[in-house]
Design an enzyme around this catalytic site. Structure first.
Site, PDB file in Angstrom:
ATOM      1  N   HIS A 186       5.115   4.147  12.709  1.00  0.00           N
ATOM      2  CA  HIS A 186       5.108   4.113  11.242  1.00  0.00           C
ATOM      3  C   HIS A 186       6.032   5.243  10.778  1.00  0.00           C
ATOM      4  O   HIS A 186       5.620   6.387  10.630  1.00  0.00           O
ATOM      5  CB  HIS A 186       3.663   4.348  10.784  1.00  0.00           C
ATOM      6  N   HIS A 201       8.673   7.010   8.216  1.00  0.00           N
ATOM      7  CA  HIS A 201       9.345   7.171   6.925  1.00  0.00           C
ATOM      8  C   HIS A 201      10.796   7.554   7.235  1.00  0.00           C
ATOM      9  O   HIS A 201      11.078   8.153   8.262  1.00  0.00           O
ATOM     10  CB  HIS A 201       8.612   8.212   6.074  1.00  0.00           C
ATOM     11  N   CYS A 257       4.001   9.290   0.473  1.00  0.00           N
ATOM     12  CA  CYS A 257       2.614   9.720   0.304  1.00  0.00           C
ATOM     13  C   CYS A 257       2.590  10.776  -0.786  1.00  0.00           C
ATOM     14  O   CYS A 257       3.396  11.709  -0.766  1.00  0.00           O
ATOM     15  CB  CYS A 257       2.103  10.287   1.630  1.00  0.00           C
ATOM     16  N   ARG A 308       0.844  -1.209   0.000  1.00  0.00           N
ATOM     17  CA  ARG A 308       0.000   0.000   0.000  1.00  0.00           C
ATOM     18  C   ARG A 308       0.881   1.262   0.000  1.00  0.00           C
ATOM     19  O   ARG A 308       1.025   1.920  -1.011  1.00  0.00           O
ATOM     20  CB  ARG A 308      -0.956  -0.026   1.206  1.00  0.00           C
ATOM     21  N   ASP A 309       1.526   1.556   1.129  1.00  0.00           N
ATOM     22  CA  ASP A 309       2.342   2.779   1.212  1.00  0.00           C
ATOM     23  C   ASP A 309       3.470   2.708   0.182  1.00  0.00           C
ATOM     24  O   ASP A 309       3.804   3.701  -0.476  1.00  0.00           O
ATOM     25  CB  ASP A 309       2.919   2.909   2.635  1.00  0.00           C
ATOM     26  N   ASN A 331       9.063   4.272   3.557  1.00  0.00           N
ATOM     27  CA  ASN A 331       8.999   3.768   4.928  1.00  0.00           C
ATOM     28  C   ASN A 331      10.340   3.144   5.291  1.00  0.00           C
ATOM     29  O   ASN A 331      11.099   2.727   4.413  1.00  0.00           O
ATOM     30  CB  ASN A 331       7.939   2.660   5.032  1.00  0.00           C
TER      31      ASN A 331
HETATM   32  P1  HMG Z   1     -13.453  14.423  -1.934  1.00  0.00           P
HETATM   33  O1  HMG Z   1     -13.200  14.954  -3.304  1.00  0.00           O
HETATM   34  O2  HMG Z   1     -13.792  15.367  -0.829  1.00  0.00           O
HETATM   35  O3  HMG Z   1     -14.551  13.252  -1.962  1.00  0.00           O
HETATM   36  O4  HMG Z   1     -12.178  13.551  -1.528  1.00  0.00           O
HETATM   37  P2  HMG Z   1     -16.072  13.282  -2.383  1.00  0.00           P
HETATM   38  O5  HMG Z   1     -16.810  12.470  -1.371  1.00  0.00           O
HETATM   39  O6  HMG Z   1     -16.520  14.681  -2.687  1.00  0.00           O
HETATM   40  O7  HMG Z   1     -16.062  12.457  -3.769  1.00  0.00           O
HETATM   41  C1  HMG Z   1     -15.334  12.903  -4.907  1.00  0.00           C
HETATM   42  C2  HMG Z   1     -15.196  11.754  -5.887  1.00  0.00           C
HETATM   43  O8  HMG Z   1     -14.389  10.719  -5.302  1.00  0.00           O
HETATM   44  C3  HMG Z   1     -16.532  11.075  -6.221  1.00  0.00           C
HETATM   45  O9  HMG Z   1     -16.399  10.578  -7.561  1.00  0.00           O
HETATM   46  C4  HMG Z   1     -16.587   9.912  -5.276  1.00  0.00           C
HETATM   47  O10 HMG Z   1     -17.388   8.838  -5.737  1.00  0.00           O
HETATM   48  C5  HMG Z   1     -15.113   9.487  -5.247  1.00  0.00           C
HETATM   49  P3  HMG Z   1     -17.112  11.336  -8.795  1.00  0.00           P
HETATM   50  O11 HMG Z   1     -18.572  11.340  -8.457  1.00  0.00           O
HETATM   51  O12 HMG Z   1     -16.525  12.754  -8.791  1.00  0.00           O
HETATM   52  O13 HMG Z   1     -16.703  10.499  -9.966  1.00  0.00           O
HETATM   53  N1  HMG Z   1     -14.799   8.804  -3.979  1.00  0.00           N
HETATM   54  C6  HMG Z   1     -14.319   7.571  -3.903  1.00  0.00           C
HETATM   55  N2  HMG Z   1     -13.998   6.658  -4.848  1.00  0.00           N
HETATM   56  C7  HMG Z   1     -13.526   5.463  -4.419  1.00  0.00           C
HETATM   57  N3  HMG Z   1     -13.358   5.139  -3.116  1.00  0.00           N
HETATM   58  C8  HMG Z   1     -13.650   6.026  -2.153  1.00  0.00           C
HETATM   59  C9  HMG Z   1     -14.169   7.293  -2.534  1.00  0.00           C
HETATM   60  N4  HMG Z   1     -14.569   8.376  -1.854  1.00  0.00           N
HETATM   61  C10 HMG Z   1     -14.958   9.291  -2.739  1.00  0.00           C
HETATM   62  N5  HMG Z   1     -13.474   5.708  -0.870  1.00  0.00           N
HETATM   63  C11 HMG Z   1     -11.339  11.655  -0.289  1.00  0.00           C
HETATM   64  C12 HMG Z   1     -12.081  12.986  -0.251  1.00  0.00           C
HETATM   65  C13 HMG Z   1     -11.017  11.302   1.159  1.00  0.00           C
HETATM   66  C14 HMG Z   1     -12.224  10.600  -0.901  1.00  0.00           C
HETATM   67  C15 HMG Z   1     -10.041  11.810  -1.148  1.00  0.00           C
HETATM   68  O14 HMG Z   1      -9.343  12.953  -0.752  1.00  0.00           O
HETATM   69  C16 HMG Z   1      -9.140  10.615  -1.000  1.00  0.00           C
HETATM   70  O15 HMG Z   1      -9.455   9.536  -1.476  1.00  0.00           O
HETATM   71  N6  HMG Z   1      -7.978  10.780  -0.343  1.00  0.00           N
HETATM   72  C17 HMG Z   1      -7.062   9.688  -0.087  1.00  0.00           C
HETATM   73  C18 HMG Z   1      -5.668  10.208  -0.073  1.00  0.00           C
HETATM   74  C19 HMG Z   1      -4.701   9.084   0.185  1.00  0.00           C
HETATM   75  O16 HMG Z   1      -5.011   7.928  -0.010  1.00  0.00           O
HETATM   76  N7  HMG Z   1      -3.483   9.467   0.593  1.00  0.00           N
HETATM   77  C20 HMG Z   1      -2.424   8.495   0.841  1.00  0.00           C
HETATM   78  C21 HMG Z   1      -2.678   7.649   2.030  1.00  0.00           C
HETATM   79  S1  HMG Z   1      -2.365   8.476   3.586  1.00  0.00           S
HETATM   80  C22 HMG Z   1      -0.686   8.158   3.893  1.00  0.00           C
HETATM   81  O17 HMG Z   1       0.006   7.691   3.025  1.00  0.00           O
HETATM   82  C23 HMG Z   1      -0.151   8.379   5.281  1.00  0.00           C
HETATM   83  C24 HMG Z   1       0.041   7.092   6.076  1.00  0.00           C
HETATM   84  O18 HMG Z   1       0.932   6.214   5.393  1.00  0.00           O
HETATM   85  C25 HMG Z   1       0.608   7.403   7.461  1.00  0.00           C
HETATM   86  C26 HMG Z   1       1.849   8.295   7.415  1.00  0.00           C
HETATM   87  O19 HMG Z   1       2.813   7.973   6.714  1.00  0.00           O
HETATM   88  O20 HMG Z   1       1.799   9.308   8.116  1.00  0.00           O
HETATM   89  C27 HMG Z   1      -1.296   6.355   6.275  1.00  0.00           C
HETATM   90 MG    MG Z   2       3.094   6.288   5.410  1.00  0.00          MG
END
Ligand code: HMG
Ligand code: MG
Length: 302
Positions: A207, A209, A240, A15-16, A249
Site C-alpha cells: 500500500h 503512497h 491520511c 476510502r483513502d 496512493n
Molecule cells: P478516542 O478519542 O481515543 O476514542 O479516539 P474514544 O473511544 O475515547 O471516543 C471518543 C469519541 O469518538 C466518542 O464520541 C466515541 O463515541 C467516538 P463522544 O462520546 O465524544 O461523542 N468514537 C467513534 N465514533 C464512530 N465510530 C467509531 C468510534 N470510536 C469512537 N469507531 C479513535 C480513538 C481510534 C476512535 C479515533 O482516533 C479515530 O477514529 N481515528 C481514526 C483515524 C483515521 O481514520 N485515520 C485515517 C485512516 S489510517 C490511514 O489512512 C493509513 C492507511 O491508509 C495505511 C497507510 O497509508 O499507511 C490505512
Molecule cells: Mg493509505
C-alpha cells in the site's frame, strides 16, 4: 526475473482517496464512484471507514454509503474499523470483511488512533476475535513501514513485530503501508526479505503512497519478491489526515498500465477506471494525479 501471472488490486480510492479531500462530496456521488469502480472489474473495494467522525469527517456517511450501494456479486466491499464500535457499525452494514490499521511508528499510532502500538494491538485482538466469530475476514494494515511523518526512521524490527502480531491474531493478509511514500527500491527489497523470512509472500499486500514518485518502482520490487496484492487508488487520490505532506496512493490506472504491459492479469478495465477517476476528479475540482489517466485523456482527444 519471476513475476506473478495475476495480481489482485485492492481499490482504496473511496476510502483513502476521499478521506482527506477538502471538498465534501455527497453520499450519492460516493456510491456512484464505487459502482463505477466495480463495473470496471475491481473485485475488492475499500468503500468507507467506521472511525470517529470527529477524527475523519469525510467518512462520517459510511453507513449511508453501504446502505445505498448495490453490491455486485463477487465483489468484496470493505471498511476500516479502529475499535469494537467500528466493528459493530460494519456488522450493521452487513460487511463480510473489515480492515484494522496499526502502525510501526509510536508517534503515528498516537496521532492517528490516540494510543500506543501495544494498546492498539490489544484492541485489535478483541476486534479481530469478534469479527472472526461473526464470520468476517480481517485484513491488517501497518502504517509507516518505510518512515514516519513525525519520527522519520522506523525500524524493520517494529514492522516485523506488528506483522507477526496481526497475523497471529487472525488477519488473512497484512498490507504494508508506506504512508508518506518515502521508501526506495533497495530499502523495500531489504524489508521484504526480512518479512518473507518469517511469513510467505501470499500473506502480504503493498500500500504505497506516491509522494516521491517511487511507488511503481517499489511495487516492481514487491512483485519480484512474490507479493501479488496491490492497493491503489483511482486517479491517485488519497492521503491520511494524520500524515501531513503525504500525497495520494499510487494511481490504479498507473499500476494497471504497468501490470498489463508486463502481461500480468488483473481482470480490470483500465479505461473504465480512468473514466471513474475523471468523473470523481471533476466533482472534486482537481485533476487526476495519474500519469496514465492524463495520457489516456490526451490520446482520446487526438
Ligand atoms: P478516542 O478519542 O481515543 O476514542 O479516539 P474514544 O473511544 O475515547 O471516543 C471518543 C469519541 O469518538 C466518542 O464520541 C466515541 O463515541 C467516538 P463522544 O462520546 O465524544 O461523542 N468514537 C467513534 N465514533 C464512530 N465510530 C467509531 C468510534 N470510536 C469512537 N469507531 C479513535 C480513538 C481510534 C476512535 C479515533 O482516533 C479515530 O477514529 N481515528 C481514526 C483515524 C483515521 O481514520 N485515520 C485515517 C485512516 S489510517 C490511514 O489512512 C493509513 C492507511 O491508509 C495505511 C497507510 O497509508 O499507511 C490505512
Ligand atoms: Mg493509505
Amino acid at each position: 526475473m519471476f513475476y506473478p501471472a495475476s495480481v489482485r488490486i485492492v481499490e482504496v480510492g473511496p476510502r483513502d482517496g476521499l478521506q482527506n479531500e477538502p471538498r465534501t462530496i455527497t453520499t450519492a456521488q460516493k456510491i456512484r464512484f464505487i459502482q463505477n469502480l466495480s463495473a470496471a472489474g475491481l473485485q475488492t473495494i475499500e468503500a468507507g471507514s467506521f472511525v470517529s467522525p470527529r477524527s475523519v469527517p469525510a467518512m462520517a456517511d459510511s453507513a449511508d454509503v453501504f446502505r445505498g450501494l448495490s453490491r455486485k456479486p463477487g465483489v468484496t466491499y470493505t471498511a476500516l474499523v479502529p475499535n469494537l464500535k467500528g466493528l459493530e457499525a460494519a456488522l450493521a452494514a452487513n460487511l463480510k470483511e473489515v480492515a484494522i490499521f496499526a502502525s510501526a511508528s509510536e508517534t503515528f499510532s498516537q496521532r492517528n488512533i490516540q494510543c500506543s502500538i501495544a494498546q492498539s494491538l490489544d484492541r485489535y485482538r478483541e476486534v479481530t476475535q469478534e469479527a472472526l466469530q461473526n464470520s468476517l475476514r480481517v485484513r491488517g494494515y501497518i502504517s509507516c513501514v518505510a518512515g514516519c511523518p513525525y519520527e522519520r526512521a522506523v525500524s524493520a524490527e517494529s514492522v516485523l513485530m506488528v506483522a507477526n502480531e496481526l497475523m497471529e491474531m487472525g488477519c488473512y493478509e497484512v498490507s504494508l503501508g508506506d504512508t508518506i511514500g518515502v521508501g526506495t527500491p533497495t530499502r523495500m527489497e531489504r524489508l521484504f526479505k526480512e518479512l518473507l523470512a518469517q511469513s510467505p509472500a501470499s500473506k502480504f499486500a503493498v500500500h504505497f503512497h506516491d509522494t516521491y514518485g517511487l511507488a511503481l518502482a517499489n511495487i516492481l520490487v514487491a512483485l519480484q519478491a512474490g507479493i501479488s496484492v496491490i492497493d491503489s487508488s483511482a486517479a491517485g487520490l488519497g492521503g491520511c489526515p494524520y500524515a501531513p505532506g503525504a500525497t495520494g496512493n499510487v494511481a490504479t490506472e498507473d499500476v494497471l498500465y504497468m501490470l498489463h504491459g508486463m502481461n500480468i492479469e488483473t481482470g480490470v478495465d483500465i479505461n473504465q477506471v480512468a473514466e471513474a477517476g475523471r468523473e470523481i476528479c471533476t466533482i472534486l475540482k482537481r485533476s487526476p494525479s495519474s500519469k496514465t489517466a492524463l495520457a489516456l485523456s490526451a490520446r482520446s482527444r487526438r
